[in-house]
Design a protein around this motif. Structure first.
Motif, PDB file in Angstrom:
ATOM      1  N   ARG A 175      10.552  -2.458  40.641  1.00 17.26           N
ATOM      2  CA  ARG A 175       9.358  -2.594  39.813  1.00 17.26           C
ATOM      3  C   ARG A 175       8.456  -1.359  39.950  1.00 17.26           C
ATOM      4  NH1 ARG A 175       7.579  -6.710  41.992  1.00 17.26           N
ATOM      5  NH2 ARG A 175       5.925  -5.796  43.266  1.00 17.26           N
ATOM      6  N   VAL A 176       8.258  -0.887  41.185  1.00 10.68           N
ATOM      7  CA  VAL A 176       7.412   0.290  41.407  1.00 10.68           C
ATOM      8  C   VAL A 176       8.032   1.529  40.753  1.00 10.68           C
ATOM      9  CG1 VAL A 176       6.514   1.867  43.157  1.00 10.68           C
ATOM     10  CG2 VAL A 176       6.367  -0.604  43.516  1.00 10.68           C
ATOM     11  N   ILE A 177       9.335   1.707  40.909  1.00  5.65           N
ATOM     12  CA  ILE A 177       9.999   2.870  40.307  1.00  5.65           C
ATOM     13  C   ILE A 177       9.900   2.813  38.784  1.00  5.65           C
ATOM     14  CG2 ILE A 177      12.223   4.014  39.995  1.00  5.65           C
ATOM     15  CD1 ILE A 177      12.952   3.089  42.827  1.00  5.65           C
ATOM     16  N   ALA A 178      10.090   1.638  38.212  1.00  5.20           N
ATOM     17  CA  ALA A 178       9.997   1.492  36.754  1.00  5.20           C
ATOM     18  C   ALA A 178       8.595   1.842  36.265  1.00  5.20           C
ATOM     19  CB  ALA A 178      10.360   0.067  36.350  1.00  5.20           C
ATOM     20  N   GLU A 179       7.581   1.396  36.961  1.00  9.30           N
ATOM     21  CA  GLU A 179       6.204   1.701  36.564  1.00  9.30           C
ATOM     22  C   GLU A 179       5.934   3.197  36.627  1.00  9.30           C
ATOM     23  OE1 GLU A 179       4.232  -2.561  38.068  1.00  9.30           O
ATOM     24  OE2 GLU A 179       4.037  -0.747  39.287  1.00  9.30           O
ATOM     25  N   ARG A 180       6.400   3.829  37.688  1.00 14.33           N
ATOM     26  CA  ARG A 180       6.222   5.274  37.820  1.00 14.33           C
ATOM     27  C   ARG A 180       6.982   6.031  36.736  1.00 14.33           C
ATOM     28  NH1 ARG A 180       2.551   7.808  41.443  1.00 14.33           N
ATOM     29  NH2 ARG A 180       2.149   6.338  43.133  1.00 14.33           N
TER      30      ARG A 180
ATOM     31  N   PRO B 290      27.959   5.373  32.202  1.00 16.50           N
ATOM     32  CA  PRO B 290      27.322   4.818  30.993  1.00 16.50           C
ATOM     33  C   PRO B 290      25.991   4.129  31.288  1.00 16.50           C
ATOM     34  CG  PRO B 290      29.264   3.534  31.597  1.00 16.50           C
ATOM     35  CD  PRO B 290      29.290   4.768  32.437  1.00 16.50           C
ATOM     36  N   LEU B 291      25.834   3.582  32.485  1.00 18.51           N
ATOM     37  CA  LEU B 291      24.551   2.966  32.836  1.00 18.51           C
ATOM     38  C   LEU B 291      23.453   4.020  32.936  1.00 18.51           C
ATOM     39  CD1 LEU B 291      25.753   0.443  35.566  1.00 18.51           C
ATOM     40  CD2 LEU B 291      24.951  -0.119  33.266  1.00 18.51           C
ATOM     41  N   LEU B 292      23.784   5.164  33.510  1.00 17.76           N
ATOM     42  CA  LEU B 292      22.800   6.243  33.601  1.00 17.76           C
ATOM     43  C   LEU B 292      22.478   6.796  32.219  1.00 17.76           C
ATOM     44  CD1 LEU B 292      21.084   8.103  35.354  1.00 17.76           C
ATOM     45  CD2 LEU B 292      23.083   9.575  35.643  1.00 17.76           C
ATOM     46  N   VAL B 293      23.481   6.914  31.367  1.00 21.59           N
ATOM     47  CA  VAL B 293      23.246   7.379  29.997  1.00 21.59           C
ATOM     48  C   VAL B 293      22.279   6.432  29.281  1.00 21.59           C
ATOM     49  CG1 VAL B 293      24.319   7.737  27.739  1.00 21.59           C
ATOM     50  CG2 VAL B 293      25.425   8.632  29.797  1.00 21.59           C
ATOM     51  N   GLU B 294      22.506   5.144  29.414  1.00 20.62           N
ATOM     52  CA  GLU B 294      21.644   4.160  28.750  1.00 20.62           C
ATOM     53  C   GLU B 294      20.190   4.303  29.195  1.00 20.62           C
ATOM     54  OE1 GLU B 294      21.133  -0.723  28.233  1.00 20.62           O
ATOM     55  OE2 GLU B 294      22.593   0.096  29.661  1.00 20.62           O
ATOM     56  N   LEU B 295      19.964   4.437  30.484  1.00 16.36           N
ATOM     57  CA  LEU B 295      18.596   4.557  30.987  1.00 16.36           C
ATOM     58  C   LEU B 295      17.959   5.865  30.541  1.00 16.36           C
ATOM     59  CD1 LEU B 295      16.245   3.530  32.682  1.00 16.36           C
ATOM     60  CD2 LEU B 295      17.367   4.517  34.715  1.00 16.36           C
ATOM     61  N   CYS B 296      18.696   6.967  30.601  1.00 18.21           N
ATOM     62  CA  CYS B 296      18.155   8.264  30.197  1.00 18.21           C
ATOM     63  C   CYS B 296      17.772   8.270  28.718  1.00 18.21           C
ATOM     64  CB  CYS B 296      19.154   9.375  30.480  1.00 18.21           C
ATOM     65  SG  CYS B 296      19.335   9.752  32.220  1.00 18.21           S
ATOM     66  N   GLU B 297      18.635   7.707  27.887  1.00 19.40           N
ATOM     67  CA  GLU B 297      18.342   7.656  26.463  1.00 19.40           C
ATOM     68  C   GLU B 297      17.152   6.744  26.174  1.00 19.40           C
ATOM     69  OE1 GLU B 297      22.830   8.594  24.696  1.00 19.40           O
ATOM     70  OE2 GLU B 297      22.055   6.536  24.720  1.00 19.40           O
TER      71      GLU B 297
ATOM     72  N   LEU C 217      20.831   0.731  38.743  1.00 24.62           N
ATOM     73  CA  LEU C 217      20.613   1.154  37.362  1.00 24.62           C
ATOM     74  C   LEU C 217      20.489  -0.044  36.430  1.00 24.62           C
ATOM     75  CD1 LEU C 217      22.984   4.246  37.165  1.00 24.62           C
ATOM     76  CD2 LEU C 217      20.487   4.272  36.974  1.00 24.62           C
ATOM     77  N   LYS C 218      21.300  -1.069  36.654  1.00 25.23           N
ATOM     78  CA  LYS C 218      21.169  -2.287  35.842  1.00 25.23           C
ATOM     79  C   LYS C 218      19.775  -2.888  36.006  1.00 25.23           C
ATOM     80  CE  LYS C 218      26.071  -3.578  36.235  1.00 25.23           C
ATOM     81  NZ  LYS C 218      27.011  -4.531  36.882  1.00 25.23           N
ATOM     82  N   ALA C 219      19.333  -2.992  37.262  1.00 30.04           N
ATOM     83  CA  ALA C 219      18.034  -3.600  37.527  1.00 30.04           C
ATOM     84  C   ALA C 219      16.895  -2.742  36.989  1.00 30.04           C
ATOM     85  CB  ALA C 219      17.867  -3.806  39.030  1.00 30.04           C
ATOM     86  N   LEU C 220      17.001  -1.421  37.154  1.00 28.39           N
ATOM     87  CA  LEU C 220      15.932  -0.536  36.703  1.00 28.39           C
ATOM     88  C   LEU C 220      15.837  -0.526  35.180  1.00 28.39           C
ATOM     89  CD1 LEU C 220      13.733   1.479  37.411  1.00 28.39           C
ATOM     90  CD2 LEU C 220      15.494   3.269  37.586  1.00 28.39           C
ATOM     91  N   THR C 221      16.979  -0.492  34.502  1.00 33.56           N
ATOM     92  CA  THR C 221      16.968  -0.520  33.033  1.00 33.56           C
ATOM     93  C   THR C 221      16.364  -1.823  32.523  1.00 33.56           C
ATOM     94  OG1 THR C 221      18.913   0.911  32.949  1.00 33.56           O
ATOM     95  CG2 THR C 221      18.399  -0.339  30.967  1.00 33.56           C
ATOM     96  N   ALA C 222      16.744  -2.920  33.139  1.00 30.24           N
ATOM     97  CA  ALA C 222      16.188  -4.220  32.733  1.00 30.24           C
ATOM     98  C   ALA C 222      14.679  -4.265  32.948  1.00 30.24           C
ATOM     99  CB  ALA C 222      16.867  -5.344  33.519  1.00 30.24           C
TER     100      ALA C 222
END
Length: 592
Positions: A233-238, A259-266, A355-360
């Motif tokens: 949660r903290v990383i996502a907010e930052r 592909p998970l990293l690609v999804e988050l970067c995009e 990455l799954k958790a951070l993207t969500a």
């Protein structure tokens, strides 16, 4: 992709000295050891011969004759490329491999490939015989030749103890099946890495009176760690608040991560830069958000995924106000005694789960205004990425007619030859090929994960065995190529129909013996004397060496002939013959 070993077919069989062994049951402890490897998912044994290792040949031949699963025995004539081949196989196949070495001397012959295995984080079971110590006639396999006394050392395992997750000497009271299952459990549990088992000669020949053991599946490989929700949660907010987020990733060992990293970067419009030691493809090299080798200095947010060295301090490190988040199965890098890289938060987690958790979490928090801002940022990064690639190509093309051939022109033309079916094994200094590669598939690029040269020839053999339908292309400078015992690797490639294309940048110069000396002693005595110790001359004819073991060899000197020579090499490989193309370059700091 998570490897799942098969259940044992013999784990519940029991034998006693009073019973006749059931048909197909193991008769010696060495055979139990081999069967436990099979149950643990080891399907390739990269083998070098020794008087105490004959049990491998007998056990594998017996299993094959009985129509039972057995590791494929891949013979090498030297342990250094043998271990590198196991590393290449484990990297491409994403499963464990095993090696054999002849007592202490064979273990020492592994050389700096032991360092490579340790830094590579790859699941390799290194086995070695241990010399006989029983008196002649007391036990099968006892001392029957003079060399057994010379091979006995105080602690053979200490040769590799500082470079392995686990080591063990097989003892009389041990269950060899259990020991192998335990070794593979340790090797396969994150952070993955090499393990070492030494095996006294007499024990391997003991009768198998009890063959019950737990398999690797029954011991169970630990599940990947999941991230702490509050940290995500903290990383996502930052990340959402950042204006100039940068991701640095070396997380491509697991193909699912890419592909998970690609999804988050995009999603957030973050750029991805290359870490100083990029060991695998963790992000598509042709993606608009990929900026290759860039400084972190302007970033206000950095996400580091599985990176051991995220930046070089004092050269391209971030400013002190930047928020740095580290996600790794080992976020403090216990294998490196002194580690000064700062971070605001370190999260112990498997990268895919994180990455799954951070993207969500980002999707849950993001607003429409955020998405508009991220899209604009992504467009700006794409323009920057396109210009960077165009500038690199233009610079390489400016050397098209250079004679001797310029290394950047060579790299550009090598990259242009490759298609989506290629797997690149890179042992060049500072990832020389990466700026020009157009690869996007996970598992299509591997660089030497350590600092010991000579990875490419052996690793390419292992990679081809793991992916026989792919074009395996290896690249190396001539110094590192010589370290790799290439004749031994090429011989094995010919013998087992594992053809690969080996490209050698031949400048007859050691960077360490020329450029490094000049940097440390500008206008010094060594420079005036011509850098004695810096040049490999007279030059070695790598083409003839390749031909001597049944491979194709060619040295190309004319820049106008480079493309044709590379094509000839690749055509030979596709026809089933290993090939070496040596590209003649200018010497460093000297007129050619």
């Amino acid at each position: 992709m998570t490897f799942q070993p098969e259940r044992s077919t013999i784990a519940t069989q029991k034998l006693t000295g009073q019973m006749e062994a059931p048909e197909g049951a193991p008769t010696e402890l060495g055979e139990v050891l081999v069967r436990a490897m099979v149950d643990g998912g080891v399907d390739h044994l990269f083998f070098t011969s020794g008087t105490e290792l004959s049990f491998y040949q007998e056990a594998i031949a017996k299993l094959e004759a009985q129509g039972r699963p057995a590791p494929r025995l891949i013979m090498f004539t030297h342990e250094y490329p043998c271990l590198n081949a196991a590393l290449g196989y484990a990297a491409v196949a994403n499963k464990p491999a095993a090696t054999s070495a002849h007592v202490d001397v064979g273990t020492l012959h592994h050389g700096c490939a032991i360092h490579t295995a340790w830094r590579g984080g790859l699941p390799v079971l290194m086995t070695a015989g241990a010399p006989a110590t029983s008196q002649r006639g007391k036990m099968k396999g006892g001392r029957d030749a003079a060399h057994f006394w010379l091979q006995q050392v105080l602690d053979q395992n200490q040769v590799v103890r500082g470079y392995t997750k686990w080591d063990h000497r097989l003892e009389y009271q041990d269950n060899p099946g259990l020991i192998v299952s335990r070794a593979l459990q340790v090797a396969m549990t994150e952070p993955r890495g090499p393990v070492y088992l030494s095996m006294p000669r007499e024990i391997l020949y003991l009768p198998a009176t009890d063959t019950e053991y737990p398999t690797l599946q029954e011991l169970a490989v630990a599940l990947p760690a999941a991230p702490a929700p509050e940290a995500i949660r903290v990383i996502a907010e930052r990340l959402l608040a950042a204006e100039k987020p940068v991701f640095i990733s070396a997380a491509g060992r697991n193909p699912q991560t890419v592909p998970l990293l690609v999804e988050l970067c995009e999603l957030v419009g973050a750029s991805v830069i290359q870490c100083p030691l990029q060991n695998n493809l963790s992000f598509p090299l042709n993606h608009p958000l990929y900026l290759a080798k860039q400084s972190c200095a302007e970033a206000d947010f950095i996400l580091s995924l599985e990176v051991e060295v995220p930046w070089v301090p004092g050269v391209d490190e971030p400013n002190k106000d930047a928020y740095v988040a580290v996600i790794d199965i080992d976020p403090i890098k216990l294998k490196i005694p002194t580690y000064e890289f700062r971070a605001n938060v370190r999260v112990t987690s498997d990268s895919t789960e994180a990455l799954k958790a951070l993207t969500a979490e980002v999707k849950r928090l993001v607003s429409e205004d955020d998405l508009l801002r991220f899209a604009a940022r992504a467009e700006a990064t794409a323009r920057r990425s396109a210009k960077q690639r165009a500038d690199l190509v233009a610079e390489a093309q400016s050397h098209a007619g250079s004679d001797p051939i310029h290394p950047n022109w060579a790299s550009y033309r090598i990259a242009a030859m490759l298609d989506d079916n290629a797997i690149v094994i890179d042992d060049t200094t500072h990832n020389r090929l990466i700026p020009y590669l157009d690869l996007s598939a996970p598992g299509s690029y591997f660089h030497n994960p350590g600092s010991g040269g000579g990875f490419a020839p052996g690793a390419a053999v292992g990679a081809k065995l793991a992916a026989p339908s792919s074009d395996v292309v290896a690249a190396s400078g001539d110094g590192f190529y010589l370290y790799g015992n290439p004749a031994a690797a090429l011989w094995t490639a010919v013998k087992y129909n594992a053809p690969f294309l080996m490209i050698v940048y031949q400048n007859r110069s050691y960077t360490t013996g020329t450029v490094a000396v000049a940097n440390n002693y500008p206008n010094g005595y060594s420079a005036a004397a011509g850098y004695a110790g810096g040049y490999m001359e007279p030059a070695i004819d790598f083409a003839k060496e390749a031909e001597s073991v049944g491979a194709y060899g060619e040295t190309v000197r004319d820049p106008s002939e480079l493309d044709a020579a590379l094509r000839r090499g690749l055509e030979r490989v596709r026809a089933g013959q290993p090939a070496v193309i040596s590209i003649w370059l200018a010497r460093l700091l000297q007129d050619d």
